[in-house]
Design an enzyme around this catalytic site. Structure first.
Site, PDB file in Angstrom:
ATOM      1  N   GLY A  11       2.342  -8.656   1.865  1.00  0.00           N
ATOM      2  CA  GLY A  11       2.649  -9.191   3.196  1.00  0.00           C
ATOM      3  C   GLY A  11       1.490  -9.984   3.757  1.00  0.00           C
ATOM      4  N   ARG A  72       5.919 -11.536  -3.250  1.00  0.00           N
ATOM      5  CA  ARG A  72       6.142 -10.254  -3.924  1.00  0.00           C
ATOM      6  C   ARG A  72       6.493 -10.641  -5.353  1.00  0.00           C
ATOM      7  NH1 ARG A  72       4.619  -6.572   0.041  1.00  0.00           N
ATOM      8  NH2 ARG A  72       5.561  -7.192   1.992  1.00  0.00           N
ATOM      9  N   ASP A 103      -2.282  -2.099  -0.785  1.00  0.00           N
ATOM     10  CA  ASP A 103      -2.299  -1.162  -1.907  1.00  0.00           C
ATOM     11  C   ASP A 103      -1.701  -1.723  -3.187  1.00  0.00           C
ATOM     12  OD1 ASP A 103      -3.510   0.891  -0.728  1.00  0.00           O
ATOM     13  OD2 ASP A 103      -1.736   2.186  -0.558  1.00  0.00           O
ATOM     14  N   THR A 126      -3.598  -6.693   5.588  1.00  0.00           N
ATOM     15  CA  THR A 126      -2.238  -6.296   5.966  1.00  0.00           C
ATOM     16  C   THR A 126      -2.261  -5.850   7.415  1.00  0.00           C
ATOM     17  OG1 THR A 126      -0.587  -4.536   5.746  1.00  0.00           O
ATOM     18  CG2 THR A 126      -2.730  -4.065   4.841  1.00  0.00           C
ATOM     19  N   ASP A 128      -0.571  -3.533   8.545  1.00  0.00           N
ATOM     20  CA  ASP A 128      -0.173  -2.124   8.612  1.00  0.00           C
ATOM     21  C   ASP A 128      -1.335  -1.140   8.738  1.00  0.00           C
ATOM     22  OD1 ASP A 128       2.486  -2.894   8.330  1.00  0.00           O
ATOM     23  OD2 ASP A 128       2.372  -2.857   6.143  1.00  0.00           O
ATOM     24  N   ASP A 130      -2.809   0.332   6.455  1.00  0.00           N
ATOM     25  CA  ASP A 130      -2.456   1.470   5.597  1.00  0.00           C
ATOM     26  C   ASP A 130      -3.239   1.502   4.282  1.00  0.00           C
ATOM     27  OD1 ASP A 130      -1.295  -0.737   4.453  1.00  0.00           O
ATOM     28  OD2 ASP A 130       0.656   0.182   4.113  1.00  0.00           O
ATOM     29  N   ARG A 172       4.796   0.277   7.868  1.00  0.00           N
ATOM     30  CA  ARG A 172       5.275   1.011   6.674  1.00  0.00           C
ATOM     31  C   ARG A 172       5.173   2.515   6.911  1.00  0.00           C
ATOM     32  NH1 ARG A 172       4.074  -2.128   1.067  1.00  0.00           N
ATOM     33  NH2 ARG A 172       1.888  -1.909   1.556  1.00  0.00           N
TER      34      ARG A 172
HETATM   35  P1  ADP Z   1       0.798  -4.933  -0.608  1.00  0.00           P
HETATM   36  O1  ADP Z   1      -0.233  -5.547  -1.487  1.00  0.00           O
HETATM   37  O2  ADP Z   1       0.765  -5.485   0.783  1.00  0.00           O
HETATM   38  O3  ADP Z   1       0.770  -3.432  -0.678  1.00  0.00           O
HETATM   39  P2  ADP Z   1       3.090  -4.964  -2.381  1.00  0.00           P
HETATM   40  O4  ADP Z   1       3.126  -3.500  -2.550  1.00  0.00           O
HETATM   41  O5  ADP Z   1       4.375  -5.703  -2.270  1.00  0.00           O
HETATM   42  O6  ADP Z   1       2.241  -5.417  -1.129  1.00  0.00           O
HETATM   43  O7  ADP Z   1       2.296  -5.544  -3.624  1.00  0.00           O
HETATM   44  C1  ADP Z   1       2.041  -6.937  -3.714  1.00  0.00           C
HETATM   45  C2  ADP Z   1       2.147  -7.377  -5.146  1.00  0.00           C
HETATM   46  O8  ADP Z   1       1.167  -6.700  -5.958  1.00  0.00           O
HETATM   47  C3  ADP Z   1       3.468  -7.068  -5.828  1.00  0.00           C
HETATM   48  O9  ADP Z   1       4.494  -7.965  -5.510  1.00  0.00           O
HETATM   49  C4  ADP Z   1       3.058  -7.160  -7.289  1.00  0.00           C
HETATM   50  O10 ADP Z   1       2.929  -8.516  -7.683  1.00  0.00           O
HETATM   51  C5  ADP Z   1       1.665  -6.526  -7.269  1.00  0.00           C
HETATM   52  N1  ADP Z   1       1.775  -5.087  -7.606  1.00  0.00           N
HETATM   53  C6  ADP Z   1       2.233  -4.092  -6.815  1.00  0.00           C
HETATM   54  N2  ADP Z   1       2.239  -2.904  -7.466  1.00  0.00           N
HETATM   55  C7  ADP Z   1       1.784  -3.159  -8.707  1.00  0.00           C
HETATM   56  C8  ADP Z   1       1.555  -2.351  -9.872  1.00  0.00           C
HETATM   57  N3  ADP Z   1       1.825  -1.032  -9.879  1.00  0.00           N
HETATM   58  N4  ADP Z   1       1.083  -2.944 -10.969  1.00  0.00           N
HETATM   59  C9  ADP Z   1       0.812  -4.275 -10.974  1.00  0.00           C
HETATM   60  N5  ADP Z   1       1.005  -5.091  -9.928  1.00  0.00           N
HETATM   61  C10 ADP Z   1       1.484  -4.552  -8.800  1.00  0.00           C
END
Ligand code: ADP
Length: 320
Positions: A11, A72, A103, A126, A128, A130, A172
């Site tokens: 995000g 994403r 995360d 972010t 959030d 978080d 979240r």
């Molecule tokens: P944020 O980074 O804000 O927590 P997301 O959880 O959507 O947002 O993660 C962002 C991007 O990071 C995902 O769309 C994906 O490309 C990558 N990502 C998330 N989880 C994993 C994972 N377990 N292994 C590899 N890449 C990941």
């Protein structure tokens, strides 16, 4: 370290641009080459990579969102996809990567560092708040101002019309944004995911305060806890006062970054480059007790917890 790449992922958040600028300008200052990856891990895989110059990040410090775009891209969980991504970086001679995100984005950075010995540094971006290992994420303070402004406006109309307002706030699974916005906005009721939601108790409290002559009630609820429109209907039926729910939604993600987020982004961006120059890898940047710190990304994801501000919640009960 000679060639550093930067991407924003997950995000978007106001202040990400300040962090990008911080990385780009401080890397150039140190004599490094800098590359921008567009649209997060999606662009990394699809090779949307461009060299950045000093002027590439001109006039962005005051802009919301992220000039690099974000996406994403769940496909990044696939090892073959990550292999291609690292191959793309190596084609340009890029030898290090800064990832701004939450995360999920940290997870991607951690995997590249572990699997390929490719040095990555994470910066928490972010709204959030978080992410573990930091008191504040970039974007949180701006989103907080936005949420408080919205609550103020709802208070005016709720009070004039003798109405109950529910405000759904993002975060979240983290109640920080809701809790902070609720205290600043003077909300009477706070529902966050860190605490069990007791609907019966909430409705009884509202009934009591309305019976005592209160003209309105402001209820702040973190997203994903309940259907706020259904809750509004239930409260209206029970209390017999018009009740409206407002979902603030993505309004909270946009807007001009506040000074705090611009400064935080700038500092974290510069610090990330410093860490790479020191030979650090697989670290994430944070600010704790006013000091910039760095932690192992794996440790931050697996073991570190964000403490919930119990005392803030307790305080809000006394301002009720
Ligand atoms: P944020 O980074 O804000 O927590 P997301 O959880 O959507 O947002 O993660 C962002 C991007 O990071 C995902 O769309 C994906 O490309 C990558 N990502 C998330 N989880 C994993 C994972 N377990 N292994 C590899 N890449 C990941």
């Amino acid at each position: 370290v000679q060639k550093v790449a930067i991407l924003t992922s997950g995000g978007d958040a106001p202040g990400m641009n300040a962090a990008i600028r911080g990385v780009v300008r401080s890397a150039l200052y140190a004599g490094l080459e800098v590359y921008g990856v567009y649209d997060g891990y999606y662009g990394l895989y699809h090779n949307h990579i461009e060299k950045l110059e000093r002027y590439s990040v001109s006039d962005i410090i005051n802009r919301g969102g992220t000039m690099l775009g974000s996406a994403r891209f769940p496909e990044f969980k696939d090892p073959a996809v990550r292999a291609k991504a690292v191959e793309n970086l190596r084609q340009y001679g890029i030898d290090s990567l800064v990832v701004i995100g939450g995360d999920g984005s940290y997870m991607g950075a951690k995997l590249i560092t572990e699997e390929y010995g490719f040095p990555c540094i994470g910066i928490p971006g972010t709204i959030d708040n978080d992410v573990a290992g930091t008191d504040y994420t970039i974007g949180f303070q701006t989103a907080l101002e936005t949420a408080v402004t919205a609550i103020d406006r709802l208070r005016d109309t709720s009070s004039s019309h003798h109405r109950i307002s529910i405000i759904e706030i993002m975060g979240r699974n983290c109640g920080d944004l809701t809790l902070s916005a609720a205290i600043a906005g003077g909300c009477e009721y706070i529902v966050v995911s860190e605490k069990q939601f007791n609907k019966v108790d909430l409705i009884e409290k509202i009934e009591r305060s309305i019976a005592n002559g209160k003209r309105h009630a402001l209820i702040a609820v973190t997203e994903h806890i309940c259907d706020v429109n259904a809750l509004a209907k239930e409260i209206e039926d029970r209390v017999n006062l018009e009740t409206r729910a407002t979902i603030l939604g993505h309004i909270q993600r946009g807007g001009t970054p506040c000074a705090f987020d611009r400064i935080l982004g700038s500092r974290m961006g510069v610090y990330a480059v410093d860490l790479l120059l020191e030979g650090q890898a697989g670290r994430c940047v944070g600010i704790q007790n006013e000091h910039l710190v760095h932690h192992d990304i794996v440790d931050a994801i697996n073991n570190m917890k964000r403490p919930f501000k119990e005392d803030w919640l307790e305080l809000s009960n006394r301002l009720f």
